[in-house]
Design a protein around this motif. Sequence first.
Motif, PDB file in Angstrom:
ATOM      1  N   GLU A 130      -6.342  -1.524   0.082  1.00  0.00           N
ATOM      2  CA  GLU A 130      -6.278  -2.710   0.938  1.00  0.00           C
ATOM      3  C   GLU A 130      -4.909  -3.374   0.864  1.00  0.00           C
ATOM      4  O   GLU A 130      -4.377  -3.867   1.871  1.00  0.00           O
ATOM      5  N   LEU A 131      -4.327  -3.407  -0.313  1.00  0.00           N
ATOM      6  CA  LEU A 131      -3.015  -4.014  -0.475  1.00  0.00           C
ATOM      7  C   LEU A 131      -1.938  -3.234   0.277  1.00  0.00           C
ATOM      8  O   LEU A 131      -1.081  -3.812   0.967  1.00  0.00           O
ATOM      9  N   LEU A 132      -1.975  -1.918   0.187  1.00  0.00           N
ATOM     10  CA  LEU A 132      -1.004  -1.093   0.913  1.00  0.00           C
ATOM     11  C   LEU A 132      -1.188  -1.239   2.422  1.00  0.00           C
ATOM     12  O   LEU A 132      -0.212  -1.264   3.189  1.00  0.00           O
ATOM     13  N   LEU A 133      -2.439  -1.317   2.856  1.00  0.00           N
ATOM     14  CA  LEU A 133      -2.702  -1.485   4.276  1.00  0.00           C
ATOM     15  C   LEU A 133      -2.197  -2.838   4.761  1.00  0.00           C
ATOM     16  O   LEU A 133      -1.659  -2.963   5.875  1.00  0.00           O
ATOM     17  N   ALA A 134      -2.344  -3.873   3.941  1.00  0.00           N
ATOM     18  CA  ALA A 134      -1.839  -5.194   4.320  1.00  0.00           C
ATOM     19  C   ALA A 134      -0.320  -5.176   4.464  1.00  0.00           C
ATOM     20  O   ALA A 134       0.240  -5.801   5.382  1.00  0.00           O
ATOM     21  N   ILE A 135       0.357  -4.457   3.580  1.00  0.00           N
ATOM     22  CA  ILE A 135       1.818  -4.326   3.685  1.00  0.00           C
ATOM     23  C   ILE A 135       2.191  -3.624   4.986  1.00  0.00           C
ATOM     24  O   ILE A 135       3.117  -4.021   5.705  1.00  0.00           O
ATOM     25  N   PHE A 136       1.461  -2.553   5.285  1.00  0.00           N
ATOM     26  CA  PHE A 136       1.726  -1.800   6.517  1.00  0.00           C
ATOM     27  C   PHE A 136       1.540  -2.685   7.751  1.00  0.00           C
ATOM     28  O   PHE A 136       2.382  -2.719   8.655  1.00  0.00           O
TER      29      PHE A 136
END
Length: 448
Positions: A383-389
């Motif tokens: 979820e954190l990586l997706l939020a960055i993306f």
Amino acid sequence: MDSLKTFCEFPSIGESQDHLNWRRDPRLVRYLRGLEDRSLVQIADVLVNRICSSPTDKLACACITALLAHILFSTFGRARIRSQIFNPLQYHSTQLELADIYQIALDIISQPIQFLANFQPDPANWYRSLVRYSNYRFDRLLIDRIRSLPELSGFKRTNLGLLARTSPRRMKTALTHQGERDLRLEQLLLLHQCLVDTIGVDEFDTRNPQPVHYDNLSARYIEQCEGVDLAIDDRATLIQLVKYMGAVIRNYLQPQPDTLDRSIESNHAQSTVLIDLIPDLRECHHQLESQLLKQDVVELSNKLAIDSDRLLMFFYGLELTQVEVGVELDCDQSTAKRRRDRCLRQLATDLHCKTFRDEDLSVELLNSIIDRLKLIYEDLYAELLLAIFKLIVDDDVNSIKSSIADLFIERIERQWQFNFKPTQMGLTKATAFITLRSPQFSQVAISS
């Protein structure tokens, strides 16, 4: 030099119980040069004389230790240790393995001067007398060493032998634990003291008691209970009570495994059985899943050092293998695994303190929390990586198609203070993450 191997090879004790590997010590090979033309008996005679005249000659002592190891750890010797020592031992303790017995045996013969202190060689057959003496002394030293272990004080002792070595205080504790009280307890304690006294003056044989020995015990008991109403009716009753106390102290020192279907109330067959007292692990795991919330994990993760945060991101965000994490962090895979496991254990301990304040942290509960942590982190970092993306996409939609991978990787490196190794799997999986998480860009050629 093969003729000297008996004096320069030692057994290597592994997990195998029926086979030992022998390793050669190069120092002893060099020490024995010049003795190749002599027989085994002649070499042994020379070495024994050396250690007697010069006890500080460590190499000579080592050679004799190797000789004793060959005598005691031969195929016949190992079979004897197994049948006469190890197999009976299993009735007293399941904690010791055969390899442990071998290790104790090696420790015994590692001091050959003390081991051979009372050796009187037979001039007619010097070596055979050495073998006979070594086997005899070894058996007794090994049994004494095993008996010295707290949980094996009764090894190869009869119940009467245990009674003779039991203090009055321990006897009282064992009998009380058995349920004895008041006049009956006083009677048994007096009988135990009389037994110890009778054995002390050599009037009772604990290994093979005869009727006369019980007569001696009875006479001693009658003498001690004069004026006290603790009489024992006859010899048969006295023998029965002595055997009973022997069984009590045996069970107290080495309790037998209990059955789970035994009632916790001895006089009530329909009461709760032991298995009913074992908690339902499924209920524990359900409680764990409901109480261990993701928010608690997030709060603790925000306090992680950057090194630990980056490590967990690699494992559970980009799903790198141990080898791949090691490449990115310039360490071997075992180090990467140890660092991850240490981090998870600490997090699990902290979560336990937060969520299960009044419950002991058992190994089972710790492992359950760690398993739950892994599942949470798989979602958390994704979820954190997706939020960055998504943040990158929202910042600059017009130019994103040609530089999405570069921008995403740059943001990851800035977030976790890290630079991906060029052409390594971390870089490849970070790029693949974008393709998997953003179908609208899956057809775009992304260059890193």
